[in-house]
Design a protein around this motif. Sequence first.
Motif, short mmCIF file in Angstrom:
data_model
loop_
_atom_site.label_atom_id
_atom_site.label_comp_id
_atom_site.label_asym_id
_atom_site.label_seq_id
_atom_site.Cartn_x
_atom_site.Cartn_y
_atom_site.Cartn_z
N VAL A 1 36.32 44.89 41.59
CA VAL A 1 36.61 45.22 40.04
C VAL A 1 37.06 43.85 39.62
O VAL A 1 38.25 43.19 39.84
CB VAL A 1 37.74 46.16 39.93
CG1 VAL A 1 37.72 46.21 38.19
CG2 VAL A 1 37.35 47.53 40.30
N ASN A 2 36.19 43.18 38.91
CA ASN A 2 36.75 41.71 38.20
C ASN A 2 36.95 41.92 36.69
O ASN A 2 36.30 42.98 36.01
CB ASN A 2 35.62 40.80 38.27
CG ASN A 2 35.33 40.37 39.65
OD1 ASN A 2 36.07 39.95 40.58
ND2 ASN A 2 34.19 40.42 40.04
N HIS A 3 38.08 41.24 36.00
CA HIS A 3 38.30 41.22 34.70
C HIS A 3 39.42 40.42 34.33
O HIS A 3 40.58 40.66 34.19
CB HIS A 3 38.65 42.80 34.25
CG HIS A 3 38.87 42.85 33.01
ND1 HIS A 3 38.10 42.90 31.98
CD2 HIS A 3 40.20 43.11 32.15
CE1 HIS A 3 38.53 43.14 30.71
NE2 HIS A 3 39.99 43.16 30.83
N PRO A 4 39.19 39.09 33.95
CA PRO A 4 38.26 38.34 34.57
C PRO A 4 38.57 37.77 35.96
O PRO A 4 37.74 37.29 36.65
CB PRO A 4 38.36 37.00 33.73
CG PRO A 4 39.52 37.01 33.02
CD PRO A 4 40.08 38.54 32.86
N LEU A 5 39.83 37.85 36.31
CA LEU A 5 40.20 37.54 37.61
C LEU A 5 39.73 38.91 38.43
O LEU A 5 39.50 39.86 38.02
CB LEU A 5 41.69 37.29 37.75
CG LEU A 5 42.49 36.23 36.90
CD1 LEU A 5 43.77 36.08 36.99
CD2 LEU A 5 41.75 34.81 37.84
N LEU A 6 40.24 38.74 39.94
CA LEU A 6 39.92 39.62 40.67
C LEU A 6 41.05 40.92 40.54
O LEU A 6 42.17 40.59 41.17
CB LEU A 6 39.60 39.24 42.02
CG LEU A 6 39.41 40.10 43.21
CD1 LEU A 6 38.29 40.96 42.89
CD2 LEU A 6 39.36 39.67 44.64
N LEU A 7 40.67 41.89 39.81
CA LEU A 7 41.61 42.98 40.17
C LEU A 7 41.82 43.85 41.31
O LEU A 7 42.87 43.90 41.74
CB LEU A 7 41.25 44.09 38.96
CG LEU A 7 41.43 43.38 37.43
CD1 LEU A 7 41.23 44.40 36.51
CD2 LEU A 7 42.74 42.85 37.01
N SER A 8 40.92 43.86 42.05
CA SER A 8 40.91 44.30 43.24
C SER A 8 39.40 44.52 44.17
O SER A 8 38.40 44.54 43.32
CB SER A 8 41.54 45.92 43.44
OG SER A 8 40.39 46.90 43.05
N ALA A 9 39.66 44.17 45.39
CA ALA A 9 38.45 44.28 46.23
C ALA A 9 38.87 45.04 47.49
O ALA A 9 39.96 44.70 48.11
CB ALA A 9 37.92 42.78 46.50
N GLU A 10 38.12 45.81 47.89
CA GLU A 10 38.32 46.62 48.93
C GLU A 10 37.63 46.04 50.15
O GLU A 10 36.54 46.25 50.15
CB GLU A 10 38.24 47.94 48.64
CG GLU A 10 38.44 48.99 49.88
CD GLU A 10 38.30 50.61 49.68
OE1 GLU A 10 38.63 51.42 50.54
OE2 GLU A 10 37.84 50.76 48.44
#
Length: 155
Positions: free
Chosen positions: A52-61
């Motif tokens: 999930v990007n917005h604009p930084l990386l909010l989370s990557a699993e």
Amino acid sequence: MATESTNGANAVTAQSGTFTALKPQVFVEPSKANDAVSFYKSAFGGKEVNRVNHPLLLSAEIKSGSASILISDIVDDSTAPVKATGTGLVFRLEAENVEAAVEQAVKAGVVAEGEGEVTEGDGALYGGRIGKVKDPYGVVWLISGSEKKLDDVEA
């Protein structure tokens, strides 16, 4: 919350929640999460399964075997704890071949702690082969063999 009738009176009963997974989340300095994702995939053989990007990386699993970890950039409105030099948190990974797993992680950029060797662990928690490494983001990882299944353990 559920209500239950007891002798004509309404009693409130608590509903229990059942956890289905534990997913540790590692927060890194802004704009470094993409690098952290690449690092963790390389170091621990993981696969990225969600982002999930917005604009930084909010989370990557990142998923490796049945384990998952979330990686996120710290943002101003983040729920991340205040940045600290030490977290008091250690992650333990289990591997079939501890030496090979530590070697893979070191090649990716972790620093082996102690003598840099895989050693025999003592005690119920760490019985067997174990290696301790620290990643570039300050997280300490214990890489150990799979837990031994003991049939005759007294509680």
